[in-house]
Design a protein around this motif. Structure first.
Motif, PDB file in Angstrom:
ATOM      1  N   PRO A  69      -6.585  -3.236  -3.798  1.00  0.00           N
ATOM      2  CA  PRO A  69      -5.710  -3.159  -4.679  1.00  0.00           C
ATOM      3  C   PRO A  69      -5.967  -3.734  -5.800  1.00  0.00           C
ATOM      4  N   LYS A  70      -4.884  -3.441  -6.761  1.00  0.00           N
ATOM      5  CA  LYS A  70      -4.835  -4.138  -8.164  1.00  0.00           C
ATOM      6  C   LYS A  70      -3.619  -4.814  -8.365  1.00  0.00           C
ATOM      7  N   ARG A  71      -3.635  -5.710  -9.487  1.00  0.00           N
ATOM      8  CA  ARG A  71      -2.288  -6.248  -9.788  1.00  0.00           C
ATOM      9  C   ARG A  71      -1.664  -5.518 -10.892  1.00  0.00           C
ATOM     10  N   TYR A  72      -0.538  -4.802 -10.914  1.00  0.00           N
ATOM     11  CA  TYR A  72      -0.074  -4.105 -11.918  1.00  0.00           C
ATOM     12  C   TYR A  72       0.813  -5.052 -12.500  1.00  0.00           C
ATOM     13  N   ARG A  73       0.972  -5.033 -13.984  1.00  0.00           N
ATOM     14  CA  ARG A  73       1.959  -5.867 -14.713  1.00  0.00           C
ATOM     15  C   ARG A  73       3.097  -4.968 -15.228  1.00  0.00           C
ATOM     16  N   CYS A  74       4.308  -5.496 -15.291  1.00  0.00           N
ATOM     17  CA  CYS A  74       5.345  -4.569 -15.916  1.00  0.00           C
ATOM     18  C   CYS A  74       5.605  -5.394 -17.405  1.00  0.00           C
ATOM     19  N   THR A  75       5.298  -4.683 -18.409  1.00  0.00           N
ATOM     20  CA  THR A  75       5.304  -5.336 -19.865  1.00  0.00           C
ATOM     21  C   THR A  75       6.403  -4.732 -20.465  1.00  0.00           C
ATOM     22  N   GLU A 122       4.957   6.514 -20.098  1.00  0.00           N
ATOM     23  CA  GLU A 122       4.006   7.399 -19.848  1.00  0.00           C
ATOM     24  C   GLU A 122       2.568   7.248 -19.845  1.00  0.00           C
ATOM     25  N   SER A 123       2.525   5.905 -20.351  1.00  0.00           N
ATOM     26  CA  SER A 123       1.225   5.102 -20.605  1.00  0.00           C
ATOM     27  C   SER A 123       0.681   4.548 -19.349  1.00  0.00           C
ATOM     28  N   ALA A 124      -0.613   3.966 -18.933  1.00  0.00           N
ATOM     29  CA  ALA A 124      -1.063   3.610 -17.956  1.00  0.00           C
ATOM     30  C   ALA A 124      -0.681   2.308 -17.878  1.00  0.00           C
ATOM     31  N   PRO A 125      -0.104   1.495 -16.697  1.00  0.00           N
ATOM     32  CA  PRO A 125       0.394   0.468 -16.595  1.00  0.00           C
ATOM     33  C   PRO A 125      -0.737  -0.568 -16.643  1.00  0.00           C
ATOM     34  N   PRO A 126      -0.666  -1.786 -17.419  1.00  0.00           N
ATOM     35  CA  PRO A 126      -1.863  -2.779 -17.320  1.00  0.00           C
ATOM     36  C   PRO A 126      -2.231  -3.254 -15.953  1.00  0.00           C
ATOM     37  N   THR A 127      -3.602  -3.496 -15.741  1.00  0.00           N
ATOM     38  CA  THR A 127      -4.199  -3.798 -14.433  1.00  0.00           C
ATOM     39  C   THR A 127      -4.780  -5.145 -14.342  1.00  0.00           C
ATOM     40  N   ALA A 128      -4.994  -5.657 -13.431  1.00  0.00           N
ATOM     41  CA  ALA A 128      -6.128  -6.769 -13.396  1.00  0.00           C
ATOM     42  C   ALA A 128      -6.687  -6.772 -11.833  1.00  0.00           C
ATOM     43  N   PRO A 129      -7.675  -7.571 -11.539  1.00  0.00           N
ATOM     44  CA  PRO A 129      -8.100  -7.643 -10.191  1.00  0.00           C
ATOM     45  C   PRO A 129      -6.795  -8.251  -9.390  1.00  0.00           C
ATOM     46  N   ALA A 130      -6.720  -8.007  -8.039  1.00  0.00           N
ATOM     47  CA  ALA A 130      -5.907  -8.583  -7.403  1.00  0.00           C
ATOM     48  C   ALA A 130      -5.910  -9.968  -7.210  1.00  0.00           C
ATOM     49  N   SER A 131      -7.051 -10.427  -7.524  1.00  0.00           N
ATOM     50  CA  SER A 131      -7.227 -12.058  -7.464  1.00  0.00           C
ATOM     51  C   SER A 131      -6.975 -12.960  -8.416  1.00  0.00           C
ATOM     52  N   GLY A 183      -3.559   1.943  -2.495  1.00  0.00           N
ATOM     53  CA  GLY A 183      -3.410   3.243  -2.031  1.00  0.00           C
ATOM     54  C   GLY A 183      -3.823   3.080  -0.447  1.00  0.00           C
ATOM     55  N   PRO A 184      -4.011   4.277   0.369  1.00  0.00           N
ATOM     56  CA  PRO A 184      -4.007   4.427   1.622  1.00  0.00           C
ATOM     57  C   PRO A 184      -5.459   4.151   2.137  1.00  0.00           C
ATOM     58  N   ARG A 237       0.886  -1.213  -0.048  1.00  0.00           N
ATOM     59  CA  ARG A 237      -0.068   0.063  -0.012  1.00  0.00           C
ATOM     60  C   ARG A 237       0.891   1.356  -0.159  1.00  0.00           C
ATOM     61  N   LEU A 238       0.433   2.354  -1.027  1.00  0.00           N
ATOM     62  CA  LEU A 238       1.418   3.568  -1.046  1.00  0.00           C
ATOM     63  C   LEU A 238       0.515   4.312  -0.124  1.00  0.00           C
ATOM     64  N   SER A 239       1.215   5.420   0.437  1.00  0.00           N
ATOM     65  CA  SER A 239       0.622   6.673   1.168  1.00  0.00           C
ATOM     66  C   SER A 239      -0.342   7.581   0.144  1.00  0.00           C
ATOM     67  N   ARG A 240      -0.046   7.368  -1.255  1.00  0.00           N
ATOM     68  CA  ARG A 240      -0.919   8.038  -2.140  1.00  0.00           C
ATOM     69  C   ARG A 240      -1.638   7.003  -3.196  1.00  0.00           C
ATOM     70  N   GLN A 241      -2.918   7.277  -3.630  1.00  0.00           N
ATOM     71  CA  GLN A 241      -3.321   6.499  -4.579  1.00  0.00           C
ATOM     72  C   GLN A 241      -2.588   6.189  -5.718  1.00  0.00           C
ATOM     73  N   PRO A 242      -2.366   5.168  -6.122  1.00  0.00           N
ATOM     74  CA  PRO A 242      -1.591   4.924  -7.458  1.00  0.00           C
ATOM     75  C   PRO A 242      -1.859   5.704  -8.548  1.00  0.00           C
ATOM     76  N   GLU A 243      -3.289   5.937  -8.895  1.00  0.00           N
ATOM     77  CA  GLU A 243      -3.546   6.462  -9.840  1.00  0.00           C
ATOM     78  C   GLU A 243      -3.717   8.035  -9.945  1.00  0.00           C
ATOM     79  N   ASP A 244      -3.007   8.353  -8.670  1.00  0.00           N
ATOM     80  CA  ASP A 244      -2.851  10.132  -8.619  1.00  0.00           C
ATOM     81  C   ASP A 244      -1.398  10.412  -8.868  1.00  0.00           C
ATOM     82  N   LEU A 245      -0.639   9.356  -9.091  1.00  0.00           N
ATOM     83  CA  LEU A 245       0.857   9.759  -9.230  1.00  0.00           C
ATOM     84  C   LEU A 245       0.953   9.862 -10.838  1.00  0.00           C
TER      85      LEU A 245
END
Length: 220
Positions: A181-187, A195-204, A175-176, A139-147
């Motif tokens: 949470p979401k599952r973020y993928r590094c591709t 500068e594009s949005a990282p691909p995401t999926a449900p945490a499960s 985030g806080p 968990r980040l102290s700021r919402q990931p989408e706000d970064l």
């Protein structure tokens, strides 16, 4: 008669020289008698740093890898973390905190000369998941989408490619607040276009994308 011919010839020469000067100026070329030094041709950013210390002294700390920005892409950079080795890899939250500190730090002189920068800005802290979060959630102290998008891409790839990740080049990140949470993928695409949005999926969702089975062919 000779004087008149000479004067006419000299006058025609002056008019021709004036016309030539106007023609050159009209083409956008400035006439000058002083040679101009345009400098050396621009060099391509190397996006690589020299390995090993310049003095030959051993580098202290545990080796870690972070993703910095260079040439509008994400490039992996090897650094040394001051965390003890037994703590650097055993606790995912502590590992993520050490990696975040590396991303928040100013690039070294050699990294700056090689063209590396970081878009991650503080204040920013990483902690463990909330009650009910899947195991391994950060968990980040700021919402990931706000970064800033590039900063989030740096965090995703740095965490996902370390022991703080959730496997399969992914990281469980939130985030806080009470948002799940979401599952973020590094591709590869994300590293090429941070500068594009990282691909995401449900945490499960599974860490690795399921392979689509080929459709069966009907026979009859």
């Amino acid at each position: 008669m000779r004087r008149r011919t000479f004067r006419r010839t000299a006058g025609a020469g002056a008019l021709a020289a004036a016309a030539l000067a106007v023609s050159v100026t009209g083409c956008g070329i400035r006439t000058t008698s002083v040679p101009v030094d345009a400098g050396a041709a621009p060099s391509r950013v190397p996006c690589s740093t020299a390995t090993g210390g310049a003095t030959g002294s051993p580098v202290q700390g545990v080796p870690v890898r972070v993703f910095l920005v260079c040439g509008a892409q994400l490039e992996a950079v090897d650094r040394r973390s001051p965390l003890p080795e037994e703590k650097a890899g055993g606790d995912p939250v502590r590992t993520a905190g050490g990696l975040l500190a590396q991303l928040l730090a100013e690039p070294s002189e050699s990294e700056r000369q090689a063209g590396f920068t970081s878009a991650v800005r503080g204040p920013l802290v990483v902690s463990g998941g909330h009650s009910g979060d899947p195991a391994g959630t950060l968990r980040l102290s700021r919402q990931p989408e706000d970064l800033a998008p590039t900063a989030l891409s740096q965090l995703v790839c740095t965490f996902a490619e370390s022991s703080a990740g959730a496997g399969g080049h992914t990281v469980l990140l939130g985030g806080p607040g009470a948002y799940e949470p979401k599952r973020y993928r590094c591709t590869t695409e994300l590293r090429e276009r941070p500068e594009s949005a990282p691909p995401t999926a449900p945490a499960s969702a599974p860490a690795t994308a399921p392979t689509t089975a080929p459709a069966a062919t009907a026979t009859g």
